[in-house]
Design a protein around this motif. Structure first.
Motif, PDB file in Angstrom:
ATOM      1  N   TYR A   1      44.443  36.298  33.347  1.00  0.00           N
ATOM      2  CA  TYR A   1      43.510  37.498  33.655  1.00  0.00           C
ATOM      3  C   TYR A   1      44.237  38.328  33.770  1.00  0.00           C
ATOM      4  O   TYR A   1      45.698  37.793  34.667  1.00  0.00           O
ATOM      5  CB  TYR A   1      42.495  36.904  33.936  1.00  0.00           C
TER       6      TYR A   1
ATOM      7  N   GLN B   1      46.447  40.094  36.972  1.00  0.00           N
ATOM      8  CA  GLN B   1      45.953  41.163  37.798  1.00  0.00           C
ATOM      9  C   GLN B   1      46.279  42.340  38.308  1.00  0.00           C
ATOM     10  O   GLN B   1      47.876  41.969  38.238  1.00  0.00           O
ATOM     11  CB  GLN B   1      45.781  39.665  39.050  1.00  0.00           C
TER      12      GLN B   1
ATOM     13  N   THR C   1      47.928  44.329  41.082  1.00  0.00           N
ATOM     14  CA  THR C   1      47.823  44.681  42.850  1.00  0.00           C
ATOM     15  C   THR C   1      48.526  46.772  42.623  1.00  0.00           C
ATOM     16  O   THR C   1      49.335  46.796  42.346  1.00  0.00           O
ATOM     17  CB  THR C   1      48.902  43.671  43.823  1.00  0.00           C
TER      18      THR C   1
ATOM     19  N   ARG D   1      52.813  49.975  41.689  1.00  0.00           N
ATOM     20  CA  ARG D   1      52.086  48.641  41.130  1.00  0.00           C
ATOM     21  C   ARG D   1      52.372  47.130  40.589  1.00  0.00           C
ATOM     22  O   ARG D   1      53.726  47.300  40.454  1.00  0.00           O
ATOM     23  CB  ARG D   1      50.721  48.938  39.823  1.00  0.00           C
TER      24      ARG D   1
ATOM     25  N   TYR E   1      51.863  43.603  39.008  1.00  0.00           N
ATOM     26  CA  TYR E   1      51.560  42.998  37.450  1.00  0.00           C
ATOM     27  C   TYR E   1      51.730  41.481  38.157  1.00  0.00           C
ATOM     28  O   TYR E   1      52.287  41.297  38.000  1.00  0.00           O
ATOM     29  CB  TYR E   1      51.461  43.746  36.008  1.00  0.00           C
TER      30      TYR E   1
ATOM     31  N   LEU F   1      46.940  35.351  36.475  1.00  0.00           N
ATOM     32  CA  LEU F   1      46.592  33.938  37.282  1.00  0.00           C
ATOM     33  C   LEU F   1      46.070  33.617  36.016  1.00  0.00           C
ATOM     34  O   LEU F   1      45.345  33.754  35.410  1.00  0.00           O
ATOM     35  CB  LEU F   1      45.241  35.211  37.667  1.00  0.00           C
TER      36      LEU F   1
ATOM     37  N   ARG G   1      44.352  30.082  35.642  1.00  0.00           N
ATOM     38  CA  ARG G   1      43.213  28.684  36.365  1.00  0.00           C
ATOM     39  C   ARG G   1      42.714  27.985  35.741  1.00  0.00           C
ATOM     40  O   ARG G   1      42.029  28.030  35.007  1.00  0.00           O
ATOM     41  CB  ARG G   1      41.752  30.270  36.934  1.00  0.00           C
TER      42      ARG G   1
ATOM     43  N   CYS H   1      44.576  27.989  41.243  1.00  0.00           N
ATOM     44  CA  CYS H   1      45.236  29.099  40.834  1.00  0.00           C
ATOM     45  C   CYS H   1      46.660  29.190  40.293  1.00  0.00           C
ATOM     46  O   CYS H   1      47.265  29.081  41.652  1.00  0.00           O
ATOM     47  CB  CYS H   1      44.036  29.888  41.168  1.00  0.00           C
TER      48      CYS H   1
ATOM     49  N   THR I   1      50.124  32.166  39.770  1.00  0.00           N
ATOM     50  CA  THR I   1      50.325  33.101  39.738  1.00  0.00           C
ATOM     51  C   THR I   1      51.264  33.317  38.994  1.00  0.00           C
ATOM     52  O   THR I   1      52.416  32.746  39.187  1.00  0.00           O
ATOM     53  CB  THR I   1      50.537  33.839  40.988  1.00  0.00           C
TER      54      THR I   1
ATOM     55  N   GLU J   1      52.153  45.667  32.536  1.00  0.00           N
ATOM     56  CA  GLU J   1      51.201  45.957  31.967  1.00  0.00           C
ATOM     57  C   GLU J   1      50.406  45.471  30.669  1.00  0.00           C
ATOM     58  O   GLU J   1      50.290  43.935  30.290  1.00  0.00           O
ATOM     59  CB  GLU J   1      50.117  46.683  32.024  1.00  0.00           C
TER      60      GLU J   1
ATOM     61  N   TYR K   1      38.887  38.969  33.288  1.00  0.00           N
ATOM     62  CA  TYR K   1      38.232  38.930  34.573  1.00  0.00           C
ATOM     63  C   TYR K   1      36.698  39.723  34.456  1.00  0.00           C
ATOM     64  O   TYR K   1      36.518  41.094  33.605  1.00  0.00           O
ATOM     65  CB  TYR K   1      38.614  39.739  35.400  1.00  0.00           C
TER      66      TYR K   1
ATOM     67  N   GLN L   1      33.832  35.248  37.676  1.00  0.00           N
ATOM     68  CA  GLN L   1      34.405  34.948  38.440  1.00  0.00           C
ATOM     69  C   GLN L   1      33.468  34.166  39.801  1.00  0.00           C
ATOM     70  O   GLN L   1      33.435  32.505  40.250  1.00  0.00           O
ATOM     71  CB  GLN L   1      34.750  36.375  40.089  1.00  0.00           C
TER      72      GLN L   1
END
Length: 369
Positions: free
Chosen positions: A271, A273, A275, A286, A288, A291, A293, A299, A301, A307, A328, A333
């Motif tokens: 998905y 992420q 920030t 921001r 990008y 992630l 998993r 996990c 990154t 985006e 996500y 989660q």
């Protein structure tokens, strides 16, 4: 493959390596004059005559006595005034004198020796026992210190009435205890060690990159699975999408200092992420990332620039690995944290269905052909 990955690791860390190295060199460079003085060794003040004493000398010697102090430096902090250093008159040479700047940590010893010196000169004691060793740099007195020094000599030593030869016995220099050149020895040591540390870290980062430190996990997988040739073929034949290679067998990317590697069968959930960076209440930008998993709880990154790039990577994962859970949500989660086995089971079932459908379609095409 491994050589290319090592070069990419070095390239990705190059800015940090250069910043560390430059910062280290600058820190050491700023201490260069003091370090050169330190390497040249200390002169022995105890055996020097007045004509041998000159500014810039790094010396070690004994403070045999202190006649008086002529100036002090104070600072006011939180409403409290305190003395941070004091300037004393000490004997040097055969019958000469000069100043000595003592930081606060030396002042108690200096004051005690000054009291002993007064008692000795007044005939109250036969010897001075509080003599101590000091190391520091001799400098010309600054204008303010020289003013106080001369005023003291005029008031208490009749300096104006002395002959030129007698006045010359009072050297316009002071010994700054704990200084190497124009810097405090502690500061020189701290800055030099910090500079060496930064250079060492930069060197270690270069060695780490060029010896495959960023590919240890990939190297371990190759050793244990014997799949190096297969991975090499995957690496050469799979086009990267924003530095991430994706196939039905492997996922391999270069983002930051390390190589990201996941056997495709281990990937469970992917998905975006986002920030948000703020300064106070103002949004400053921001960042990008995708992630990734895995089934065993790890996990990974993979940072990208926008985006849209994240969406492109997720779209490619969906096309190549359609059984991977995408997007996500709080529910996902919680399920990943507490009921991961259910997610794994659902993903595996979807993979089995996908591979069955893929096999059936390929079989029909062959029969129809």
């Amino acid at each position: 493959m491994f050589q290319e990955l090592k070069k990419k690791t070095l390239k990705n860390n190059l800015v940090v390596i250069l910043l560390l190295a430059v910062a280290g060199v600058v820190m050491i460079g700023l201490q260069a004059s003091s370090l050169l003085l330190l390497l040249s060794g200390k002169d022995d003040l105890d055996v020097m005559t007045a004509d041998q004493i000159r500014p810039g000398m790094y010396v070690e010697g004994t403070v045999y006595g202190i006649y008086d102090y002529y100036a002090s430096t104070t600072q006011r902090k939180n409403g409290v005034t305190s003395t941070v250093s004091c300037e004393y008159i000490i004997p040097v040479g055969e019958a000469e004198y000069m100043g000595m700047v003592a930081p606060k940590r030396y002042m108690d010893d200096c004051d005690a020796l000054m009291e002993e010196s007064w008692d000795y000169l007044d005939g109250l004691t036969d010897e001075i026992t509080g003599q101590f060793q000091v190391t520091g740099t001799i400098e010309e007195m600054d204008a303010e210190s020289l003013k106080f020094y001369r005023e003291y000599l005029i008031d208490y030593a009749g300096y104006d009435e002395l002959s030129a030869a007698e006045q010359a016995a009072f050297l316009p220099y002071y010994l700054k205890i704990g200084y190497i050149g124009d810097k405090e020895a502690v500061g020189v040591a701290v800055m030099s060690l910090l500079g060496l540390f930064l250079i060492a870290v930069a060197a270690i980062m270069v060695i780490w990159a060029m010896t495959g430190g960023g590919q240890k996990e990939l190297q371990k997988y190759c050793r244990e699975s014997g799949a190096e040739a297969k991975l090499e073929q995957f690496y050469q034949n799979t086009a990267p999408l924003y530095s991430l290679r994706i196939s039905r067998e492997y996922i391999l990317g270069t983002s930051g200092g390390k190589t990201l590697f996941i056997p495709a069968n281990d990937l469970l959930w992917a998905y975006m992420q986002v920030t948000t960076h703020k300064r106070g209440f103002i949004t400053t930008g921001r960042t990008y990332a995708v992630l990734l998993r895995t089934k065993n709880g790890r996990c990974f990154t993979h940072a990208v620039s926008s985006e849209d790039q994240v969406k492109e990577i997720l779209s490619r994962i969906q096309n190549i690995l359609p059984w991977v859970i995408l997007g996500y949500s709080e529910e996902l989660q919680k399920a990943y944290a507490k009921n991961r086995a259910d997610l794994i089971r659902a993903s595996d079932e979807r993979r089995a269905e996908t591979e069955f459908s893929y096999g059936a379609e390929n079989g029909n095409s062959v029969l129809n052909g």
